[in-house]
Design an enzyme around this catalytic site. Sequence first.
Site, mmCIF file in Angstrom:
data_model
loop_
_atom_site.group_PDB
_atom_site.id
_atom_site.type_symbol
_atom_site.label_atom_id
_atom_site.label_comp_id
_atom_site.label_asym_id
_atom_site.label_seq_id
_atom_site.Cartn_x
_atom_site.Cartn_y
_atom_site.Cartn_z
ATOM 1 N N GLU A 87 -6.300 -5.516 4.732
ATOM 2 C CA GLU A 87 -4.976 -4.993 4.374
ATOM 3 C C GLU A 87 -3.864 -5.949 4.794
ATOM 4 O O GLU A 87 -2.841 -6.052 4.119
ATOM 5 C CB GLU A 87 -4.759 -3.612 5.001
ATOM 6 N N LYS B 174 3.254 1.494 3.214
ATOM 7 C CA LYS B 174 2.526 1.520 4.486
ATOM 8 C C LYS B 174 3.020 0.453 5.468
ATOM 9 O O LYS B 174 3.106 -0.736 5.111
ATOM 10 C CB LYS B 174 1.028 1.319 4.222
ATOM 11 N N ASN C 265 0.903 -1.154 0.000
ATOM 12 C CA ASN C 265 0.000 0.000 0.000
ATOM 13 C C ASN C 265 0.940 1.201 0.000
ATOM 14 O O ASN C 265 1.570 1.494 1.017
ATOM 15 C CB ASN C 265 -0.886 -0.029 1.254
ATOM 16 N N CYS D 17 -2.768 6.618 6.093
ATOM 17 C CA CYS D 17 -3.959 6.214 6.820
ATOM 18 C C CYS D 17 -3.748 5.767 8.268
ATOM 19 O O CYS D 17 -3.512 6.589 9.134
ATOM 20 C CB CYS D 17 -4.707 5.152 6.025
ATOM 21 N N ASN E 58 -8.329 6.157 3.736
ATOM 22 C CA ASN E 58 -9.666 5.625 3.449
ATOM 23 C C ASN E 58 -10.155 5.059 4.776
ATOM 24 O O ASN E 58 -9.703 3.979 5.183
ATOM 25 C CB ASN E 58 -9.625 4.478 2.445
HETATM 26 N N1 ING Z 1 -8.285 2.680 7.406
HETATM 27 C C1 ING Z 1 -8.647 2.894 8.764
HETATM 28 C C2 ING Z 1 -7.795 3.923 9.474
HETATM 29 O O1 ING Z 1 -6.856 3.664 10.201
HETATM 30 C C3 ING Z 1 -9.132 1.921 10.960
HETATM 31 C C4 ING Z 1 -8.750 1.623 9.528
HETATM 32 C C5 ING Z 1 -10.131 2.817 11.265
HETATM 33 C C6 ING Z 1 -8.440 1.326 11.937
HETATM 34 C C7 ING Z 1 -10.459 3.088 12.598
HETATM 35 C C8 ING Z 1 -8.762 1.557 13.293
HETATM 36 C C9 ING Z 1 -9.765 2.467 13.604
HETATM 37 O O2 ING Z 1 -8.177 5.081 9.321
HETATM 38 C C10 ING Z 1 -7.080 2.395 6.863
HETATM 39 N N2 ING Z 1 -7.068 2.224 5.519
HETATM 40 O O3 ING Z 1 -6.064 2.280 7.510
#
Ligand code: ING
Length: 313
Positions: free
Chosen positions: A146, A127, A110, A172, A197
Amino acid sequence: MARILKVAAAQMGPVHLADDRGRVVQRLLALLREAHATGARLVVFPELALTTFFPRYWMEDQAEIDTFFEREMPNAATRPLFDEARRLGIGFYLGYAELAAEAGRTRRYNTAILVAPDGRIIGRYRKIHLPGHAEHLPKAPFQHLEKRYFDVGNEGFKVWRAMGGNLGMCICNDRRWPETFRVMGLQDVEMVLLGYNTPTENIHHPEPAHLRMFHHLVTMQANAYQNGTWVVATAKAGREDGFAMIGGSCIIAPTGEIAAKAMTEEDEVVAFACDLDLGAYIKRTVFNFAKHRRIEHYRLITERTAAEPPGAG
Ligand code: ING
């Protein structure tokens, strides 16, 4: 003289499974031109900007999974973006799924790249903090695979001298981990670029919806201040084939204040003229690392992965 860098967060609305890369690149071109019209010299696009957020789907056929990856960059689909950015004299951050051959093995990352105004790729970030799970969760409303579809990034958190400042990148979930920003802070980063995202729903534990935006902002505001750096965060947002993701693209100052923030969950450009010297007083005073950090007491941070309660050992 102040080093002002006008930067734009080029937020994208949803990219659906049916949207091909040509259609997506047309949207990126429109965002690039809109950012240029604001006077921005650097544009930050989202994570996995070229496709839908495919880790939400369980797939077993590697050929199907690989349809979401880019084998080279730029390529036929993205060359128009590189060409227009060079014509306009704009640098950009672009997130995408990278399929690479390394030491005779296929690797999948990623990835985000930093492209200079002359079109050269001057930085790449893969990532490191991959959230979610690798196994199929059939009862979950959607997957977050992921850990299944990507390898952990193997190039660390770097900072590059570019556009008149020290620029760093992450992606992210990285923004939730203080280590991400501190490693770049220890390289005197002045602006961290990131795409994201972020699903609106937490599939692992029910929590109030407002916490998604709160956690998104508080982690970056805190880390911006604690490392005296600007943070530019750009969402791919809205409902992708019905699966909702948060907006909240924003530009955060080294003081921790939000300098600009998107209002919609659609394609939207927010821009701000960032004074790259604004963080200097923070790095010289409250977060003067040389003067105040006591690394002899931080050993656990790099030697212990999981928490161990007292008396466990
Ligand atoms: N998306 C989310 C992020 O870290 C996530 C996954 C959301 C993890 C909320 C924990 C809490 O914003 C990605 N793509 O990492």
